[in-house]
Design a protein around this motif. Structure first.
Motif, PDB file in Angstrom:
ATOM      1  N   ARG A  26       0.844  -1.207   0.000  1.00  0.00           N
ATOM      2  CA  ARG A  26       0.000   0.000   0.000  1.00  0.00           C
ATOM      3  C   ARG A  26       0.878   1.256   0.000  1.00  0.00           C
ATOM      4  O   ARG A  26       0.598   2.214  -0.719  1.00  0.00           O
ATOM      5  N   ARG A  27       1.937   1.236   0.804  1.00  0.00           N
ATOM      6  CA  ARG A  27       2.853   2.378   0.874  1.00  0.00           C
ATOM      7  C   ARG A  27       3.537   2.580  -0.477  1.00  0.00           C
ATOM      8  O   ARG A  27       3.705   3.703  -0.947  1.00  0.00           O
ATOM      9  N   LYS A  28       3.940   1.479  -1.119  1.00  0.00           N
ATOM     10  CA  LYS A  28       4.563   1.552  -2.445  1.00  0.00           C
ATOM     11  C   LYS A  28       3.604   2.205  -3.449  1.00  0.00           C
ATOM     12  O   LYS A  28       3.993   3.069  -4.237  1.00  0.00           O
ATOM     13  N   ASP A  29       2.331   1.776  -3.396  1.00  0.00           N
ATOM     14  CA  ASP A  29       1.330   2.340  -4.317  1.00  0.00           C
ATOM     15  C   ASP A  29       1.143   3.839  -4.072  1.00  0.00           C
ATOM     16  O   ASP A  29       0.969   4.623  -5.024  1.00  0.00           O
ATOM     17  N   GLU A  30       1.166   4.229  -2.796  1.00  0.00           N
ATOM     18  CA  GLU A  30       1.012   5.653  -2.467  1.00  0.00           C
ATOM     19  C   GLU A  30       2.187   6.459  -3.019  1.00  0.00           C
ATOM     20  O   GLU A  30       1.990   7.563  -3.572  1.00  0.00           O
ATOM     21  N   ILE A  31       3.398   5.930  -2.872  1.00  0.00           N
ATOM     22  CA  ILE A  31       4.587   6.632  -3.379  1.00  0.00           C
ATOM     23  C   ILE A  31       4.508   6.763  -4.897  1.00  0.00           C
ATOM     24  O   ILE A  31       4.805   7.830  -5.456  1.00  0.00           O
ATOM     25  N   GLU A  32       4.098   5.688  -5.568  1.00  0.00           N
ATOM     26  CA  GLU A  32       3.987   5.732  -7.027  1.00  0.00           C
ATOM     27  C   GLU A  32       2.956   6.764  -7.464  1.00  0.00           C
ATOM     28  O   GLU A  32       3.141   7.473  -8.473  1.00  0.00           O
ATOM     29  N   ALA A  33       1.849   6.869  -6.693  1.00  0.00           N
ATOM     30  CA  ALA A  33       0.819   7.863  -7.014  1.00  0.00           C
ATOM     31  C   ALA A  33       1.361   9.281  -6.830  1.00  0.00           C
ATOM     32  O   ALA A  33       1.070  10.181  -7.633  1.00  0.00           O
ATOM     33  N   GLN A  34       2.172   9.489  -5.786  1.00  0.00           N
ATOM     34  CA  GLN A  34       2.757  10.811  -5.548  1.00  0.00           C
ATOM     35  C   GLN A  34       3.755  11.178  -6.656  1.00  0.00           C
ATOM     36  O   GLN A  34       3.774  12.306  -7.132  1.00  0.00           O
ATOM     37  N   ILE A  35       4.579  10.199  -7.052  1.00  0.00           N
ATOM     38  CA  ILE A  35       5.541  10.456  -8.137  1.00  0.00           C
ATOM     39  C   ILE A  35       4.786  10.841  -9.407  1.00  0.00           C
ATOM     40  O   ILE A  35       5.156  11.790 -10.113  1.00  0.00           O
ATOM     41  N   LYS A  36       3.714  10.126  -9.710  1.00  0.00           N
ATOM     42  CA  LYS A  36       2.916  10.410 -10.906  1.00  0.00           C
ATOM     43  C   LYS A  36       2.342  11.836 -10.839  1.00  0.00           C
ATOM     44  O   LYS A  36       2.335  12.573 -11.836  1.00  0.00           O
ATOM     45  N   ARG A  74      10.701  18.442  -8.943  1.00  0.00           N
ATOM     46  CA  ARG A  74      11.867  17.616  -9.253  1.00  0.00           C
ATOM     47  C   ARG A  74      12.510  17.060  -7.988  1.00  0.00           C
ATOM     48  O   ARG A  74      12.881  15.879  -7.922  1.00  0.00           O
ATOM     49  N   HIS A  75      12.666  17.927  -6.989  1.00  0.00           N
ATOM     50  CA  HIS A  75      13.268  17.490  -5.722  1.00  0.00           C
ATOM     51  C   HIS A  75      12.428  16.389  -5.067  1.00  0.00           C
ATOM     52  O   HIS A  75      12.972  15.371  -4.597  1.00  0.00           O
ATOM     53  N   ASN A  76      11.105  16.574  -5.056  1.00  0.00           N
ATOM     54  CA  ASN A  76      10.232  15.592  -4.432  1.00  0.00           C
ATOM     55  C   ASN A  76      10.239  14.266  -5.197  1.00  0.00           C
ATOM     56  O   ASN A  76      10.175  13.187  -4.593  1.00  0.00           O
ATOM     57  N   ILE A  77      10.327  14.369  -6.525  1.00  0.00           N
ATOM     58  CA  ILE A  77      10.379  13.143  -7.332  1.00  0.00           C
ATOM     59  C   ILE A  77      11.630  12.345  -6.994  1.00  0.00           C
ATOM     60  O   ILE A  77      11.584  11.115  -6.819  1.00  0.00           O
ATOM     61  N   ILE A  78      12.780  13.021  -6.882  1.00  0.00           N
ATOM     62  CA  ILE A  78      14.033  12.333  -6.550  1.00  0.00           C
ATOM     63  C   ILE A  78      13.940  11.663  -5.176  1.00  0.00           C
ATOM     64  O   ILE A  78      14.324  10.494  -5.010  1.00  0.00           O
ATOM     65  N   CYS A  79      13.393  12.382  -4.200  1.00  0.00           N
ATOM     66  CA  CYS A  79      13.258  11.813  -2.849  1.00  0.00           C
ATOM     67  C   CYS A  79      12.310  10.615  -2.852  1.00  0.00           C
ATOM     68  O   CYS A  79      12.594   9.575  -2.229  1.00  0.00           O
ATOM     69  N   ASP A  83      12.735   6.633  -1.936  1.00  0.00           N
ATOM     70  CA  ASP A  83      11.841   5.927  -1.015  1.00  0.00           C
ATOM     71  C   ASP A  83      11.257   4.685  -1.694  1.00  0.00           C
ATOM     72  O   ASP A  83      11.123   3.625  -1.072  1.00  0.00           O
ATOM     73  N   HIS A  84      10.905   4.836  -2.977  1.00  0.00           N
ATOM     74  CA  HIS A  84      10.300   3.739  -3.728  1.00  0.00           C
ATOM     75  C   HIS A  84      11.292   2.577  -3.858  1.00  0.00           C
ATOM     76  O   HIS A  84      10.941   1.403  -3.677  1.00  0.00           O
ATOM     77  N   LYS A  85      12.537   2.916  -4.141  1.00  0.00           N
ATOM     78  CA  LYS A  85      13.567   1.888  -4.272  1.00  0.00           C
ATOM     79  C   LYS A  85      13.748   1.140  -2.951  1.00  0.00           C
ATOM     80  O   LYS A  85      13.862  -0.102  -2.930  1.00  0.00           O
ATOM     81  N   ALA A  86      13.738   1.897  -1.845  1.00  0.00           N
ATOM     82  CA  ALA A  86      13.929   1.286  -0.529  1.00  0.00           C
ATOM     83  C   ALA A  86      12.759   0.378  -0.170  1.00  0.00           C
ATOM     84  O   ALA A  86      12.948  -0.732   0.356  1.00  0.00           O
ATOM     85  N   ILE A  87      11.535   0.842  -0.458  1.00  0.00           N
ATOM     86  CA  ILE A  87      10.368   0.051  -0.061  1.00  0.00           C
ATOM     87  C   ILE A  87      10.221  -1.182  -0.945  1.00  0.00           C
ATOM     88  O   ILE A  87       9.754  -2.228  -0.502  1.00  0.00           O
ATOM     89  N   MET A  88      10.660  -1.085  -2.202  1.00  0.00           N
ATOM     90  CA  MET A  88      10.622  -2.258  -3.076  1.00  0.00           C
ATOM     91  C   MET A  88      11.560  -3.346  -2.542  1.00  0.00           C
ATOM     92  O   MET A  88      11.259  -4.535  -2.604  1.00  0.00           O
TER      93      MET A  88
END
Length: 215
Positions: A26-36, A74-79, A83-88
């Protein structure tokens, strides 16, 4: 008196549960939604991506985009990508542990089932004869007797008093028309049947073939 724990020692964390994995996903999905969402912000700003210049050909800040909004996105996308890499990685490790634990549980259950089957087999009574043939429509067939059934009790005959097949023949002859209690071992389980010797279209009173067991 118990000794105090060594300084800095930490208890081993419990293995992840399925609920823990679902929370990570669920957290991964939330991060992906934020990146999008942040990529959509960049798209709204004249389609600038992560690397397009924010100054014009003369080196001045571009007036056609919101520089602050673009840099923040851009800064938020990088962060978030970090986070996405770590949670994966967490999801992968948790799934690996879950699968390993499930495999261990299956192996344990299989071992327990074998132990139980072995225990039941050891506790089964001793058979003295075996059914090698059953004719369809016969009294034996109608009682549920099957080929390869091992006979433990046939009326009053059991492993302790059985000598020859004549013992069974005697019981059958004296029980014509009366139900006999027959106990067999089938597929490692004890089964009790009701067999009534009687005249039928075939030969004999049973319609089955029984042979002594060689032990």
């Amino acid at each position: 008196m118990s000794e105090p724990e060594a300084a800095g020692s930490e208890a081993t964390p419990p293995p992840p549960s399925l609920s823990d994995v679902q929370d990570l996903v669920r957290r991964k999905d939330e991060i992906e939604a934020q990146i999008k969402a942040y990529y959509e912000v960049l798209e709204d700003q004249k389609g600038v991506g992560m690397h397009e210049p924010l100054v014009d050909t003369e080196g001045y800040p571009r007036a056609d985009v919101d520089i602050y909004q673009v840099r923040t996105a851009r800064h938020n996308i990088i962060c978030l990508q970090n986070d996405h890499k770590a949670i994966m990685k967490q999801v992968e490790e948790a799934l690996h542990q879950l699968h390993a634990r499930e495999k261990e549980k299956q192996a344990k259950d299989a071992a327990e089932a074998q132990d139980e089957a072995r225990s039941q087999s050891q506790n089964l009574p001793r058979a003295f004869a075996k059914v090698t043939g059953v004719t369809a429509g016969s009294p034996a067939s109608n009682s549920g007797l099957q080929v390869d059934d091992e006979i433990v009790e046939f009326g009053s005959v059991n492993a302790d008093n059985f000598q020859t097949l004549h013992n069974i023949s005697t019981v059958v002859q004296h029980s014509e028309g009366s139900p006999l209690s027959v106990t067999v071992i089938r597929s490692g389980e004890r089964r009790r049947l009701r067999l009534t010797p009687m005249r039928w279209a075939g030969k004999g009173l049973l319609g089955c073939n029984i042979v002594p067991l060689q032990r």
